[in-house]
Design a protein around this motif. Structure first.
Motif, mmCIF file in Angstrom:
data_model
loop_
_atom_site.group_PDB
_atom_site.id
_atom_site.type_symbol
_atom_site.label_atom_id
_atom_site.label_comp_id
_atom_site.label_asym_id
_atom_site.label_seq_id
_atom_site.Cartn_x
_atom_site.Cartn_y
_atom_site.Cartn_z
ATOM 1 N N GLU A 213 0.831 -1.208 0.000
ATOM 2 C CA GLU A 213 0.000 0.000 0.000
ATOM 3 C C GLU A 213 0.869 1.264 0.000
ATOM 4 O O GLU A 213 0.581 2.228 -0.708
ATOM 5 C CB GLU A 213 -0.920 -0.007 1.217
ATOM 6 N N LYS A 214 1.942 1.260 0.782
ATOM 7 C CA LYS A 214 2.834 2.422 0.845
ATOM 8 C C LYS A 214 3.547 2.655 -0.488
ATOM 9 O O LYS A 214 3.897 3.788 -0.824
ATOM 10 C CB LYS A 214 3.873 2.222 1.948
ATOM 11 N N SER A 215 3.774 1.602 -1.253
ATOM 12 C CA SER A 215 4.515 1.739 -2.507
ATOM 13 C C SER A 215 3.785 2.619 -3.516
ATOM 14 O O SER A 215 4.409 3.215 -4.393
ATOM 15 C CB SER A 215 4.780 0.359 -3.126
ATOM 16 N N ALA A 216 2.455 2.736 -3.381
ATOM 17 C CA ALA A 216 1.690 3.525 -4.342
ATOM 18 C C ALA A 216 2.094 4.993 -4.314
ATOM 19 O O ALA A 216 2.013 5.681 -5.340
ATOM 20 C CB ALA A 216 0.198 3.385 -4.067
ATOM 21 N N GLY A 217 2.541 5.488 -3.170
ATOM 22 C CA GLY A 217 2.933 6.886 -3.064
ATOM 23 C C GLY A 217 4.421 7.075 -2.862
ATOM 24 O O GLY A 217 4.848 8.067 -2.255
ATOM 25 N N ALA A 218 5.229 6.154 -3.371
ATOM 26 C CA ALA A 218 6.679 6.218 -3.169
ATOM 27 C C ALA A 218 7.417 6.204 -4.498
ATOM 28 O O ALA A 218 6.922 5.692 -5.505
ATOM 29 C CB ALA A 218 7.145 5.043 -2.305
ATOM 30 N N ASP A 219 8.619 6.767 -4.489
ATOM 31 C CA ASP A 219 9.506 6.714 -5.652
ATOM 32 C C ASP A 219 10.371 5.458 -5.622
ATOM 33 O O ASP A 219 10.823 4.987 -6.662
ATOM 34 C CB ASP A 219 10.415 7.944 -5.676
ATOM 35 N N LEU A 220 10.609 4.945 -4.421
ATOM 36 C CA LEU A 220 11.425 3.750 -4.226
ATOM 37 C C LEU A 220 11.043 3.161 -2.885
ATOM 38 O O LEU A 220 10.835 3.890 -1.916
ATOM 39 C CB LEU A 220 12.914 4.106 -4.238
ATOM 40 N N ILE A 221 10.959 1.829 -2.823
ATOM 41 C CA ILE A 221 10.724 1.160 -1.553
ATOM 42 C C ILE A 221 11.878 0.201 -1.294
ATOM 43 O O ILE A 221 12.337 -0.489 -2.208
ATOM 44 C CB ILE A 221 9.353 0.451 -1.524
ATOM 45 N N VAL A 222 12.370 0.189 -0.065
ATOM 46 C CA VAL A 222 13.579 -0.550 0.294
ATOM 47 C C VAL A 222 13.263 -1.571 1.380
ATOM 48 O O VAL A 222 12.609 -1.246 2.378
ATOM 49 C CB VAL A 222 14.676 0.405 0.808
ATOM 50 N N VAL A 223 13.730 -2.801 1.176
ATOM 51 C CA VAL A 223 13.577 -3.847 2.183
ATOM 52 C C VAL A 223 14.875 -4.645 2.268
ATOM 53 O O VAL A 223 15.666 -4.682 1.322
ATOM 54 C CB VAL A 223 12.409 -4.806 1.865
ATOM 55 N N GLY A 224 15.080 -5.282 3.398
ATOM 56 C CA GLY A 224 16.241 -6.140 3.568
ATOM 57 C C GLY A 224 15.897 -7.585 3.251
ATOM 58 O O GLY A 224 14.740 -7.994 3.262
ATOM 59 N N ALA A 225 16.927 -8.370 2.936
ATOM 60 C CA ALA A 225 16.763 -9.801 2.699
ATOM 61 C C ALA A 225 17.957 -10.515 3.327
ATOM 62 O O ALA A 225 19.107 -10.207 3.020
ATOM 63 C CB ALA A 225 16.686 -10.114 1.209
ATOM 64 N N LEU A 226 17.678 -11.438 4.217
ATOM 65 C CA LEU A 226 18.731 -12.137 4.941
ATOM 66 C C LEU A 226 19.466 -13.100 4.024
ATOM 67 O O LEU A 226 18.855 -13.855 3.268
ATOM 68 C CB LEU A 226 18.112 -12.908 6.118
ATOM 69 N N ARG A 227 20.790 -13.050 4.064
ATOM 70 C CA ARG A 227 21.626 -13.992 3.318
ATOM 71 C C ARG A 227 22.247 -14.965 4.317
ATOM 72 O O ARG A 227 22.977 -14.557 5.211
ATOM 73 C CB ARG A 227 22.737 -13.265 2.552
#
Length: 291
Positions: A246-260
């Motif tokens: 939902e937040k991505s609709a009003g964003a230029d970029l969305i950032v999340v982490g991914a565990l390696r």
């Protein structure tokens, strides 16, 4: 070796959108741009007569794609240093090999060989799940891609495991001169649901306050390194993957982490990152975190 931004290209509309986005990103960060086209065209060379001087059609097409993408990049911003290379390899292996030397890998959301109905191409998904550097999958509407909202969003999970994603998001917001919205989703566990509305409100308030405190802890050190960024802390009730879509609709970029996980070679994406890569309405940055 100078750090560069690497873009996987294949001539598809999606990869051309990724090139445009990457040029703007490279200009903001003052980094060179490297275009990579990968194809296993050499496996077909054995089918040609030994006396033939003709070059494989796929090899010629690869060179044309690299040249046209490089020209497109230069026309979009002549100040960005652009180079390109054709690699005789599969796309995933070629891009993953670039990862250790790249500042970031950038792909489109779907390649020219992917089925039109797919939400996300297999190359983009696999690279995002396994790369050793941040990966940005360029997707979403044109206004999201061109930065019309002036906002970067970062999903904050476990503060001990999300510092790299937070730092990357702050750097992005600073380079763009825009605000950062840090989001921490929270929910009342089912066993805490109570019939009395006042008790229910108390339980919700406790979890919201805990999420707010976790946001503050996760951001404290990174914010000191980026004092010019306007940071908004948002504890939001709901499932993290739904909240962030939902937040991505009003964003230029969305950032999340991914565990390696060391020694684990399968797809290493949590539910949140996986959902965003398929459904986000703006470009998605997946930042690896060692565990």
């Amino acid at each position: 070796m100078e750090t560069s931004m690497v873009v996987g290209v294949d001539g598809s509309d999606s990869s051309l959108e990724a090139v445009d986005w990457a040029v703007d990103e490279a200009a903001r960060r003052g980094l060179p741009l490297r275009l990579v086209y990968a194809s296993r065209w050499e496996r077909y060379e054995g089918g040609r007569p030994s006396f033939s001087t003709d070059r494989p059609a796929e090899e010629l097409m690869a060179e044309h794609i690299i040249a046209s993408c490089a020209e497109r990049a230069r026309l979009r911003n002549p100040e960005v240093k652009v180079s390109g290379e054709v690699m005789a390899d599969d796309a995933v292996s070629a891009l993953l090999r670039e990862g250790p030397e790249a500042g970031v890998l950038i792909t489109g959301s779907r390649g020219r060989s992917e089925l039109a109905g797919l939400l996300l191409g297999s190359v983009s998904l696999t690279v995002a799940a396994r790369a050793e550097c941040p990966v940005i999958v360029v997707r979403g509407s044109e206004q999201n891609r061109r930065g019309a909202f002036g906002r970067v969003v970062v999903g904050v999970g476990d503060s001990a495991k999300g510092s790299d994603a937070v730092g990357f998001a702050l750097s992005e917001a600073e380079a763009r001169g825009c605000a950062l919205e840090a989001v921490r989703a929270w929910r009342c566990p089912a066993h805490e649901h109570v019939d009395h509305p006042l008790l229910a409100d108390d339980a919700a308030r406790v979890h919201e306050e805990q999420a707010s405190a976790e946001l503050t802890d996760a951001l404290r050190e990174a914010v000191r390194e980026h004092p010019r960024v306007d940071v908004h802390r948002r504890p939001v009730e709901g499932s993290a993957h739904k909240v962030l879509v939902e937040k991505s609709a009003g964003a230029d970029l969305i950032v999340v982490g991914a565990l390696r996980r060391h020694g684990h070679f399968g797809l290493q994406l949590g539910r949140v990152a996986h959902t965003l890569l398929h459904h986000s309405e703006c470009p998605v940055a997946v930042v690896p975190q060692r565990g």
